[in-house]
Enzyme design. Structure first.
Site, PDB file in Angstrom:
ATOM      1  N   GLU A 142       0.599  -1.284   0.068  1.00 33.90           N
ATOM      2  CA  GLU A 142      -0.025   0.005  -0.093  1.00 33.90           C
ATOM      3  C   GLU A 142       0.879   1.303  -0.060  1.00 33.90           C
ATOM      4  O   GLU A 142       0.218   2.440  -0.294  1.00 33.90           O
ATOM      5  CB  GLU A 142      -0.880   0.034   1.336  1.00 33.90           C
ATOM      6  CG  GLU A 142      -1.823  -1.000   1.119  1.00 33.90           C
ATOM      7  CD  GLU A 142      -1.566  -2.201   2.101  1.00 33.90           C
ATOM      8  OE1 GLU A 142      -2.342  -2.685   2.883  1.00 33.90           O
ATOM      9  OE2 GLU A 142      -0.458  -2.793   1.877  1.00 33.90           O
ATOM     10  N   THR A 143       2.028   1.108   0.603  1.00 35.32           N
ATOM     11  CA  THR A 143       2.895   2.189   0.475  1.00 35.32           C
ATOM     12  C   THR A 143       3.649   2.680  -0.887  1.00 35.32           C
ATOM     13  O   THR A 143       4.033   3.406  -1.092  1.00 35.32           O
ATOM     14  CB  THR A 143       3.917   2.454   1.505  1.00 35.32           C
ATOM     15  OG1 THR A 143       4.585   0.929   1.261  1.00 35.32           O
ATOM     16  CG2 THR A 143       3.703   2.351   2.857  1.00 35.32           C
TER      17      THR A 143
END
Length: 535
Positions: free
Chosen positions: A330-331
């Site tokens: 997700e980063t």
């Protein structure tokens, strides 16, 4: 030209009472820790800034206090300092979560990707972020509207109909102060991120703050002469940054992740050997990860979450197929091996990096082949809760959804991974069979769950393929409900599965035994499994 360089204390003095403050980062990744600590110190000394609203896409902190040390948003967990909290996840902000539970702050939990896109929307001058993400879950205003306690009453999301389709409209914030972090800036504030593990949402937040008429405070390791930075390495142009704060304690306040001060393999500059010696021992976590890994596909984006799904990357590496997978985080990392636990968000040997809003564009757009996520509570319709829990005394804990809702509503294939019971569960693999030594005190398959983080009916409506892989069996979701399709060697359905569910699933006419090699030592031929399935 006046200098943009100032101390953390001078930066803290710019934050006014009642400010809407947004902080970039993911746990300790890309976190402006020295500025957060300075703002806290000013409040302790002067009582200012007070009555703030604070917001982040993911959890900002380190699950603390760890050893009495607070980080990130935990610095703001003082009575009177904050009035409202809007976050994607509370799991790394235990002190903030406690204030939420004690009704000391108004509190909202929205999907992480929605928050990232709210920043992008505000940067474009939009008052709402329009999306289908969250429909049918607890952030849908027909359920809870993302409100996490009884003192939170204002509606920040509503259902709207556009061209005959339902969407959720999330109100975007006007930001007074943005806290961001990078590695090196020149004298005008042009910012690079060469030593950061991730980019998170720093660009979107900086642009949203300036579009709101707010200020951007940026923590860095180094300041160099104007024009010294290669233009294509600049992540944020200096016009978006008001003040530069050079960190004075790098090891404490500019850590790459919560678990590591600096790891070159996370930067993308170097490729480190990843040893198969780190393979999981044969046990329940490995058998679940192996079965889940059989649902992988080569050369397409997939995502693996925390908990039992963490083992999938280890299994893939052990089987020699890691280089042919495109694991995403997700980063914003593509490829490589995602880090676990205290370094979650970072990636060893990534192939490419984008920022968090961009990776969530991919997730929300349906480009994700599969997501592998944890399993906490599941009801007969296949809906899952991972965001709200009640202890035996009836006291609730709301860690929140993080990116879970975006991932599970956007992926073509959703694979939940976890044991059937929790709370003291013990088992081992013996002679190729699962042997349960102690059953968990808490059932996970319940008639009613505490909160809907994933909606089974919505998944069926949009045509997703959904599996629930447990220690002892596999379920598939259909419009009629959960269907038991596979059972582990050594497990009896009537005595070791059904008594530990509050509802009776549909039993397939042709229940298969889970692949016996999942429960054996040695390699399992995962490459051949994936290739044969895709023929």
């Amino acid at each position: 030209m006046s200098s943009k360089i100032c101390t953390a204390a001078e930066a803290a003095a710019l934050v006014k009472d009642g400010a809407f403050l947004v902080c970039a980062g993911n746990m300790n990744n890309c976190l402006a820790e020295e500025i957060c600590a300075a703002i806290e110190q000013r409040f302790l000394d002067e009582g200012h800034p007070s009555d703030m609203t604070i917001m982040s896409g993911s959890g900002i902190g380190d699950m603390g206090p760890v050893g009495g040390v607070f980080r990130g948003f935990e610095h703001f967990a003082h009575d009177g300092m904050i009035r409202r909290v809007i976050v994607g996840h509370n799991g790394s902000n235990h002190t903030i979560m406690q204030m939420q539970q004690d009704l000391k702050v108004e509190s909202y939990n929205f999907p992480q990707g929605v928050i990232e896109h709210m920043f992008k929307a505000r940067a474009r001058g939009m008052d709402v972020e329009l999306t289908k993400v969250g429909l049918g879950t607890f952030v849908d205003p027909r359920q809870e509207g993302g409100k996490t306690n009884s003192v939170t009453t204002k509606d920040l999301v509503e259902v709207v109909n556009v061209m005959g389709q339902e969407y959720l409209a999330y109100k975007t914030p006007k930001i007074d102060v943005a806290l961001i972090r990078g590695t090196t800036a020149d004298e005008e504030g042009n910012l690079t991120c060469e030593d950061e593990a991730v980019l998170t949402n720093i660009q979107a937040i900086a642009m949203a703050a300036k579009a709101s008429g707010g200020i951007v405070l940026c923590q860095v390791k180094n300041v160099v002469k104007k024009g010294a930075l290669p233009a294509k390495e600049v992540i944020i142009p200096g016009v978006f940054i008001d003040k530069l704060i050079v960190c004075t304690d790098l090891e404490k306040n500019h850590r790459m992740t919560m678990g590591e001060y600096y790891n070159p393999a996370y930067t993308g500059k170097y490729k480190y050997p990843v040893s198969a010696a780190a393979a999981l021992p044969l046990g329940v976590k490995k058998t679940i990860a192996r079965r889940a890994a059989q649902e992988l596909k080569f050369h397409v984006p997939v995502n693996t979450g925390l908990g039992y799904p963490e083992g999938i990357a280890s299994v893939a590496n052990e089987e020699g197929i890691a280089d042919e997978l495109v694991l995403t985080v997700e980063t914003g990392a593509f490829g490589g091996v995602p880090a676990a636990r205290t370094s979650f968000g970072a990636t060893t040997n990534a192939l490419a990096f984008v920022d968090s809003p961009t990776i969530f564009d991919l997730y929300d757009g349906g480009f994700l082949y599969a997501t592998f996520v944890g399993l906490a509570e599941c009801d007969p319709a296949g809906s899952v809760n991972v965001s709200r829990f009640m202890d035996k005394s009836g006291r609730e804990r709301r860690p929140g959804a993080g990116g879970f809702i975006n991932l599970t509503q956007g992926a073509k294939n959703v694979i939940f991974c976890g044991t059937m019971t929790a709370g003291g569960y013990k088992a081992e693999i013996r002679d190729g069979k699962l042997v349960i030594l102690q059953e968990g005190a808490e059932k996970k398959f319940l008639n009613s769950i505490n909160q809907v983080t994933f909606s089974g009916p919505h998944a069926m409506e949009i045509g997703q393929n959904v599996l629930y892989i447990t220690d002892r069996c596999v379920f598939r979701l259909t419009k009629e409900g959960l269907v038991l399709t596979e059972v582990a060697p050594g497990i009896d359905i009537e005595t070791q599965i059904l008594p530990f569910m509050e509802f009776r699933p549909i039993i397939a006419d042709d229940v298969k035994e889970m692949d016996p090699k999942l429960f054996m030592e040695g390699l399992i031929g995962l490459r051949e499994d994936i290739e044969s399935r895709d023929r």
